[in-house]
Motif scaffolding. Structure first.
Motif, PDB file in Angstrom:
ATOM      1  N   LYS A 107      90.449  16.625  60.041  1.00 43.82           N
ATOM      2  CA  LYS A 107      90.722  17.646  58.618  1.00 43.82           C
ATOM      3  C   LYS A 107      89.317  17.804  57.653  1.00 43.82           C
ATOM      4  O   LYS A 107      89.760  18.411  56.787  1.00 43.82           O
ATOM      5  CB  LYS A 107      91.818  16.925  58.216  1.00 43.82           C
ATOM      6  N   TYR A 108      88.856  16.093  57.546  1.00 46.34           N
ATOM      7  CA  TYR A 108      88.208  16.622  56.463  1.00 46.34           C
ATOM      8  C   TYR A 108      86.754  16.314  56.932  1.00 46.34           C
ATOM      9  O   TYR A 108      85.852  15.113  56.583  1.00 46.34           O
ATOM     10  CB  TYR A 108      88.613  15.002  55.288  1.00 46.34           C
ATOM     11  N   PRO A 109      85.525  17.063  57.043  1.00 42.29           N
ATOM     12  CA  PRO A 109      84.534  16.246  58.351  1.00 42.29           C
ATOM     13  C   PRO A 109      83.116  16.477  56.874  1.00 42.29           C
ATOM     14  O   PRO A 109      83.639  17.264  55.721  1.00 42.29           O
ATOM     15  CB  PRO A 109      84.682  17.748  58.485  1.00 42.29           C
ATOM     16  N   ASP A 110      83.116  15.592  57.082  1.00 47.66           N
ATOM     17  CA  ASP A 110      81.696  15.156  56.166  1.00 47.66           C
ATOM     18  C   ASP A 110      82.415  15.252  54.837  1.00 47.66           C
ATOM     19  O   ASP A 110      81.725  14.921  53.765  1.00 47.66           O
ATOM     20  CB  ASP A 110      80.346  17.193  56.079  1.00 47.66           C
ATOM     21  N   LYS A 111      83.516  14.610  54.393  1.00 45.50           N
ATOM     22  CA  LYS A 111      83.615  13.570  53.455  1.00 45.50           C
ATOM     23  C   LYS A 111      84.016  12.299  53.678  1.00 45.50           C
ATOM     24  O   LYS A 111      83.877  11.332  54.632  1.00 45.50           O
ATOM     25  CB  LYS A 111      85.582  14.291  53.028  1.00 45.50           C
ATOM     26  N   THR A 112      84.621  11.951  52.373  1.00 45.15           N
ATOM     27  CA  THR A 112      83.936  10.428  52.409  1.00 45.15           C
ATOM     28  C   THR A 112      86.000   9.737  51.851  1.00 45.15           C
ATOM     29  O   THR A 112      85.971  10.585  50.841  1.00 45.15           O
ATOM     30  CB  THR A 112      83.211   9.501  51.198  1.00 45.15           C
ATOM     31  N   ILE A 113      85.807   9.156  53.116  1.00 48.74           N
ATOM     32  CA  ILE A 113      87.713   9.347  51.981  1.00 48.74           C
ATOM     33  C   ILE A 113      87.688   7.865  52.197  1.00 48.74           C
ATOM     34  O   ILE A 113      87.781   6.850  52.652  1.00 48.74           O
ATOM     35  CB  ILE A 113      88.416   9.710  53.494  1.00 48.74           C
ATOM     36  N   LEU A 114      88.980   7.157  50.722  1.00 47.44           N
ATOM     37  CA  LEU A 114      89.300   6.050  50.228  1.00 47.44           C
ATOM     38  C   LEU A 114      90.673   6.117  51.096  1.00 47.44           C
ATOM     39  O   LEU A 114      91.503   6.761  51.026  1.00 47.44           O
ATOM     40  CB  LEU A 114      89.228   5.864  48.819  1.00 47.44           C
ATOM     41  N   VAL A 115      90.335   5.430  52.349  1.00 44.22           N
ATOM     42  CA  VAL A 115      92.121   4.905  52.381  1.00 44.22           C
ATOM     43  C   VAL A 115      92.696   3.671  52.280  1.00 44.22           C
ATOM     44  O   VAL A 115      92.137   2.373  52.248  1.00 44.22           O
ATOM     45  CB  VAL A 115      91.325   4.873  54.000  1.00 44.22           C
ATOM     46  N   ALA A 116      93.550   3.270  51.740  1.00 48.55           N
ATOM     47  CA  ALA A 116      93.939   2.246  51.442  1.00 48.55           C
ATOM     48  C   ALA A 116      95.519   1.492  52.286  1.00 48.55           C
ATOM     49  O   ALA A 116      96.591   2.224  51.854  1.00 48.55           O
ATOM     50  CB  ALA A 116      94.850   1.445  49.408  1.00 48.55           C
ATOM     51  N   ALA A 117      95.109   0.473  52.341  1.00 47.97           N
ATOM     52  CA  ALA A 117      95.803  -0.137  53.612  1.00 47.97           C
ATOM     53  C   ALA A 117      96.478  -1.620  53.216  1.00 47.97           C
ATOM     54  O   ALA A 117      96.330  -2.280  52.147  1.00 47.97           O
ATOM     55  CB  ALA A 117      96.012   0.337  54.777  1.00 47.97           C
ATOM     56  N   HIS A 118      96.118  -1.774  54.945  1.00 48.75           N
ATOM     57  CA  HIS A 118      97.848  -3.636  54.857  1.00 48.75           C
ATOM     58  C   HIS A 118      96.623  -4.631  55.750  1.00 48.75           C
ATOM     59  O   HIS A 118      96.021  -3.877  56.550  1.00 48.75           O
ATOM     60  CB  HIS A 118      98.577  -3.898  55.115  1.00 48.75           C
ATOM     61  N   ASP A 119      97.419  -5.630  55.750  1.00 46.66           N
ATOM     62  CA  ASP A 119      96.345  -6.395  56.356  1.00 46.66           C
ATOM     63  C   ASP A 119      96.313  -5.917  58.112  1.00 46.66           C
ATOM     64  O   ASP A 119      95.599  -5.510  58.265  1.00 46.66           O
ATOM     65  CB  ASP A 119      96.874  -7.836  57.047  1.00 46.66           C
ATOM     66  N   ALA A 120      97.731  -6.039  58.565  1.00 47.87           N
ATOM     67  CA  ALA A 120      97.481  -5.823  59.745  1.00 47.87           C
ATOM     68  C   ALA A 120      97.618  -4.688  60.526  1.00 47.87           C
ATOM     69  O   ALA A 120      96.472  -4.141  61.054  1.00 47.87           O
ATOM     70  CB  ALA A 120      99.227  -6.314  60.516  1.00 47.87           C
ATOM     71  N   VAL A 121      97.675  -3.152  59.134  1.00 48.89           N
ATOM     72  CA  VAL A 121      96.889  -1.658  59.929  1.00 48.89           C
ATOM     73  C   VAL A 121      95.607  -2.159  60.192  1.00 48.89           C
ATOM     74  O   VAL A 121      95.123  -1.386  60.799  1.00 48.89           O
ATOM     75  CB  VAL A 121      97.818  -1.232  58.367  1.00 48.89           C
ATOM     76  N   ASN A 122      95.075  -2.523  59.164  1.00 45.03           N
ATOM     77  CA  ASN A 122      93.270  -2.834  58.396  1.00 45.03           C
ATOM     78  C   ASN A 122      92.704  -3.541  60.272  1.00 45.03           C
ATOM     79  O   ASN A 122      91.574  -2.685  60.713  1.00 45.03           O
ATOM     80  CB  ASN A 122      92.430  -3.407  57.845  1.00 45.03           C
ATOM     81  N   LYS A 123      93.321  -4.605  60.478  1.00 40.87           N
ATOM     82  CA  LYS A 123      92.634  -5.490  61.942  1.00 40.87           C
ATOM     83  C   LYS A 123      92.527  -4.629  62.852  1.00 40.87           C
ATOM     84  O   LYS A 123      92.360  -4.481  63.394  1.00 40.87           O
ATOM     85  CB  LYS A 123      93.474  -6.800  61.306  1.00 40.87           C
ATOM     86  N   ALA A 124      94.097  -3.822  63.033  1.00 40.83           N
ATOM     87  CA  ALA A 124      94.366  -3.136  64.042  1.00 40.83           C
ATOM     88  C   ALA A 124      92.980  -2.057  64.240  1.00 40.83           C
ATOM     89  O   ALA A 124      92.599  -1.544  65.900  1.00 40.83           O
ATOM     90  CB  ALA A 124      95.883  -2.652  64.113  1.00 40.83           C
ATOM     91  N   ILE A 125      92.659  -1.227  63.585  1.00 40.42           N
ATOM     92  CA  ILE A 125      92.398  -0.696  63.655  1.00 40.42           C
ATOM     93  C   ILE A 125      90.717  -0.555  63.615  1.00 40.42           C
ATOM     94  O   ILE A 125      90.115   0.018  63.926  1.00 40.42           O
ATOM     95  CB  ILE A 125      92.374   0.899  62.404  1.00 40.42           C
ATOM     96  N   ILE A 126      90.136  -1.421  63.133  1.00 37.57           N
ATOM     97  CA  ILE A 126      88.987  -2.288  63.288  1.00 37.57           C
ATOM     98  C   ILE A 126      89.020  -2.476  64.173  1.00 37.57           C
ATOM     99  O   ILE A 126      87.919  -2.312  65.278  1.00 37.57           O
ATOM    100  CB  ILE A 126      89.152  -3.338  62.027  1.00 37.57           C
ATOM    101  N   CYS A 127      89.727  -3.431  64.845  1.00 38.12           N
ATOM    102  CA  CYS A 127      89.892  -3.670  66.221  1.00 38.12           C
ATOM    103  C   CYS A 127      89.678  -2.389  67.639  1.00 38.12           C
ATOM    104  O   CYS A 127      88.474  -2.204  67.773  1.00 38.12           O
ATOM    105  CB  CYS A 127      90.927  -4.508  67.272  1.00 38.12           C
ATOM    106  N   ASP A 128      90.340  -1.320  67.026  1.00 40.26           N
ATOM    107  CA  ASP A 128      90.500  -0.463  67.676  1.00 40.26           C
ATOM    108  C   ASP A 128      89.418   1.103  68.218  1.00 40.26           C
ATOM    109  O   ASP A 128      88.278   1.563  69.080  1.00 40.26           O
ATOM    110  CB  ASP A 128      91.869   0.909  67.564  1.00 40.26           C
ATOM    111  N   VAL A 129      88.595   1.112  67.082  1.00 38.57           N
ATOM    112  CA  VAL A 129      86.682   1.749  66.410  1.00 38.57           C
ATOM    113  C   VAL A 129      85.973   0.788  67.265  1.00 38.57           C
ATOM    114  O   VAL A 129      85.064   1.677  67.322  1.00 38.57           O
ATOM    115  CB  VAL A 129      87.117   2.389  65.575  1.00 38.57           C
ATOM    116  N   LEU A 130      86.061  -0.210  67.091  1.00 34.36           N
ATOM    117  CA  LEU A 130      84.998  -1.350  67.423  1.00 34.36           C
ATOM    118  C   LEU A 130      85.470  -1.264  69.566  1.00 34.36           C
ATOM    119  O   LEU A 130      84.563  -2.236  70.094  1.00 34.36           O
ATOM    120  CB  LEU A 130      85.024  -2.400  67.088  1.00 34.36           C
TER     121      LEU A 130
END
Length: 213
Positions: free
Chosen positions: A140-163
């Motif tokens: 939806k937002y190509p070539d944009k910089t997006i600030l996303v504020a979330a939580h401990d488990a959420v961040n850990k889960a998505i970081i693991c996933d993209v890695l």
């Protein structure tokens, strides 16, 4: 390329107590409010196109501190909610360990196999909904910089996933309060640019180990 600046919310009173928060809507502590302002100042000169937050106030307020300096509104996305801890929510980590010794031990040893008791989620549940959100942002937002504020488990889960890491690696990622992570996606390929940065708070690493999420 889409760039996501992923941050964790500031400290809450339950973080201090070591109480599991999950989807309980807990407020920022006095130090958490200060951390939010330090985060905002640290991102003051970074170009940001839009801001998206978990609807829980601890993340939303942290995000708004940053968004206000960029004259941006804050959108909310329920897919960014913290993991539902079920019957563990609101309970001190030490009490959970006593009441659920087997499950608590497995949560720290084999987190990928745990479904939170009392109707809670698994890390796979969290991973699926957050990954769906991130994939949508990229489309939806190509070539944009997006600030996303979330939580401990959420961040850990998505970081693991993209890695490309499974949820068994969950505890190998640390997320301090108001830490900054930078993730980039270019033609479907993700990379991690920055992880758990805390320089805006005046230290390279915190040494803080929180008992609850």
């Amino acid at each position: 390329m889409t760039r996501i600046i992923l941050v964790r919310h500031g400290e809450t009173t339950w973080n201090i107590e070591g109480r599991y928060q999950g989807q309980e809507d807990t407020p920022l502590s006095e130090r958490g409010l200060n951390q939010g302002h330090l985060l905002a100042d640290g991102l003051r000169n970074i170009p940001i196109d839009l801001a998206i937050s978990s609807p829980l106030q601890r993340s939303y307020q942290t995000c708004k501190f940053c968004a206000d300096l960029h004259n941006l509104p804050v959108a909310t996305d329920e897919r960014l909610l913290e993991i539902n801890h079920g019957s563990w929510e609101g309970v001190l980590a030490g009490d959970i360990q006593k009441q659920y010794p087997v499950e608590f031990a497995q949560w720290h040893r084999e987190p990928e196999k745990v479904v939170m008791p009392g109707g809670g989620e698994s890390l796979e549940d969290v991973r699926k909904r957050v990954r769906a959100a991130f994939d949508e942002y990229v489309t939806k937002y190509p070539d944009k910089t997006i600030l996303v504020a979330a939580h401990d488990a959420v961040n850990k889960a998505i970081i693991c996933d993209v890695l490309g890491l499974g949820m068994e690696h969950f505890w190998q990622i640390k997320q301090d309060n108001t830490c900054i992570n930078v993730l980039e996606c270019n033609e479907g390929v993700w990379r991690t640019v920055l992880l758990n940065a805390t320089n805006h708070m005046g230290f390279l690493f915190s040494g803080i180990e929180q008992a609850g999420l």
